[in-house]
Design a protein around this motif. Structure first.
Motif, PDB file in Angstrom:
ATOM      1  N   UNK A  41       0.811  -1.220   0.000  1.00 47.93           N
ATOM      2  CA  UNK A  41       0.000   0.000   0.000  1.00 47.93           C
ATOM      3  C   UNK A  41       0.846   1.272   0.000  1.00 47.93           C
ATOM      4  N   UNK A  42       0.275   2.346  -0.536  1.00 48.59           N
ATOM      5  CA  UNK A  42       0.872   3.674  -0.431  1.00 48.59           C
ATOM      6  C   UNK A  42       0.363   4.343   0.849  1.00 48.59           C
ATOM      7  N   UNK A  76       0.000   0.642  -4.204  1.00 45.74           N
ATOM      8  CA  UNK A  76       1.025   1.577  -4.668  1.00 45.74           C
ATOM      9  C   UNK A  76       1.206   1.471  -6.194  1.00 45.74           C
ATOM     10  N   UNK A  77       1.366   2.601  -6.841  1.00 42.90           N
ATOM     11  CA  UNK A  77       1.567   2.622  -8.296  1.00 42.90           C
ATOM     12  C   UNK A  77       2.751   1.783  -8.739  1.00 42.90           C
ATOM     13  N   UNK A  78       3.783   1.727  -7.925  1.00 45.32           N
ATOM     14  CA  UNK A  78       4.938   0.900  -8.250  1.00 45.32           C
ATOM     15  C   UNK A  78       4.618  -0.578  -8.158  1.00 45.32           C
ATOM     16  N   UNK A  79       3.696  -0.927  -7.262  1.00 46.88           N
ATOM     17  CA  UNK A  79       3.256  -2.318  -7.141  1.00 46.88           C
ATOM     18  C   UNK A  79       2.421  -2.703  -8.365  1.00 46.88           C
ATOM     19  N   UNK A 101       5.065   4.766   3.598  1.00 49.58           N
ATOM     20  CA  UNK A 101       4.211   3.832   2.889  1.00 49.58           C
ATOM     21  C   UNK A 101       4.668   2.408   3.141  1.00 49.58           C
ATOM     22  N   UNK A 102       3.710   1.498   3.258  1.00 53.62           N
ATOM     23  CA  UNK A 102       4.056   0.103   3.459  1.00 53.62           C
ATOM     24  C   UNK A 102       4.983  -0.402   2.363  1.00 53.62           C
ATOM     25  N   UNK A 103       4.694  -0.001   1.131  1.00 54.48           N
ATOM     26  CA  UNK A 103       5.454  -0.533   0.001  1.00 54.48           C
ATOM     27  C   UNK A 103       6.927  -0.101   0.031  1.00 54.48           C
ATOM     28  N   UNK A 122      10.240  -3.661 -11.955  1.00 56.91           N
ATOM     29  CA  UNK A 122       9.186  -3.086 -11.130  1.00 56.91           C
ATOM     30  C   UNK A 122       9.756  -2.206 -10.031  1.00 56.91           C
ATOM     31  N   UNK A 130      10.502   1.055 -11.595  1.00 56.87           N
ATOM     32  CA  UNK A 130       9.256   1.818 -11.710  1.00 56.87           C
ATOM     33  C   UNK A 130       8.931   2.514 -10.390  1.00 56.87           C
ATOM     34  N   UNK A 131       9.118   1.806  -9.287  1.00 56.57           N
ATOM     35  CA  UNK A 131       8.891   2.417  -7.976  1.00 56.57           C
ATOM     36  C   UNK A 131       9.805   3.631  -7.776  1.00 56.57           C
ATOM     37  N   UNK A 190       8.540   6.566  -9.757  1.00 57.80           N
ATOM     38  CA  UNK A 190       7.328   7.090  -9.122  1.00 57.80           C
ATOM     39  C   UNK A 190       7.692   7.871  -7.857  1.00 57.80           C
TER      40      UNK A 190
END
Lengths: 138, 138, 138, 138
Positions: free
Chosen positions: C46-47, C53-56, D16-18, D55, D58-59, D62
């Motif tokens: 999650x963000x 999350x957009x990266x996820x 953020x969790x991510x 990926x 990408x994170x 972002x």
């Protein structure tokens, strides 16, 4: 730039049928992995609002990008586009000049990558930014 | 489709200066968030290899996508493009017909999204796929 | 699907270090140029707003897309990504399941192309759409 | 940078969790429309070849891009991503440091645009380039 690139640049510029849709299109500069072209926003390249058509911006990115790649490739190859993306930030207005300035990110044996800024010539405002990937051959 | 959309479609099709660069461009269908246009790969839209120019493909994606959005928007708005991307899979060959088929992904109050396939009409081969995001107004 | 693809799929799924960032990631289906994976939107992906999350989402597109390509390639190759793009239409909400559904557009000797929809499993709402181009080798 | 932006930056980084999927992620710099973050290519962010996962790249795009936008927005807003694209030029290798360097192209009332280079820290080699568009609110 090798002779092969110079020759290919000449072939590329002003020869494709589709280029005739861009009256007054000028080659400003092309050397060492960079290229710049100029277009005036006349009626033939305008959308219904009188601004530079988004498809015309795409052409400028493709064209400047291809010229830049030709100058950077050892054999002056143009390659074949696999991916093209554009982000539009501001409109090109009627009767102003825009420049598409391409800068090669990498040219390898099989793939080439180029980034292109489209700017308003009078004040340098960024109108669009694009990126293109080309397959250069097996 | 509302009357406003129908009116805007008429305004959009055949009115922009840049459209004249695409002789024979035809509106095949536009309704309920989908639109289809046809273009024959004649000399004016060809690259130096005689194939459909990548910039012309970008125009087709933009144009079909915009028509589809107009049919889906409550007020028939065309919006302003923020992002356009294209992947090229196969060349459009000289003198064949290509179709650009747009399908709206989402049309909201402020943003609209559309996906477009460009195919060879004779056998349905996918030549390119694109996506476009439009800002519809504040 | 050839045995080589089946073997590669097994290697691809659950082996990369980065995959461990996606707890509960499941392979739903992978065959004949299509692949589907499922992820629950738990805290680790999650963000700060509690959404996926957009990266996820980018990872899901890359992962599902690669699996689909492996099933379509004669030699079960995964290739190397050259281009990836995503459009985000709606958020993946906390604790719901999302599916990434990939469909190969074309797999050739040197290049492969895939399109991926990321949807909310419960009602099929499109959350994101992506496209990926891979270089498959010389 | 306004206090609101400084506060938001703190909220964005490490919360953020991510983000926990990226051990050792560091904020190098964020001010005046630019931001830079650093990541070491350790096992948790590697693909099956031991390189930085696409990926994960990408994170980084972002994340660095969002930080840059926050520093440029009058109200320190992060916005919501509509479009993200990436071109991959070279792999991030195991145990090396990579930097994601974001530069805002434009931040308006409703839309923001940012370009991000991902480079190998040791020699500046460009590994990837991305662009992101964000909707900032109505």
């Amino acid at each position: 730039m090798e002779e092969s690139a110079r020759k290919r640049l000449g072939e590329m510029f002003g020869k494709a049928g589709f280029e005739r849709a861009f009256p007054g299109l000028e080659l400003v500069d092309a050397a060492a992995g960079a290229a710049s072209i100029r277009l005036r926003v006349t009626t033939p390249v305008q959308n219904i609002n009188g601004a530079l058509h988004g498809g015309a911006v795409a052409f400028l990115v493709d064209h400047a990008g291809t010229l830049a790649i030709i100058t950077a490739d050892r054999d002056g190859r143009a390659g074949v586009t696999t991916d093209l993306n554009l982000t539009y930030l501001a409109p090109g207005r009627a009767d102003e000049n825009v420049l598409a300035r391409a800068r090669v990110l990498k040219v390898g044996r099989t793939l080439a990558f180029v980034s292109v800024d489209v700017v308003r010539e009078s004040d340098g405002t960024l109108l669009a930014q694009g990126r293109m990937t080309k397959f250069m051959g097996g």
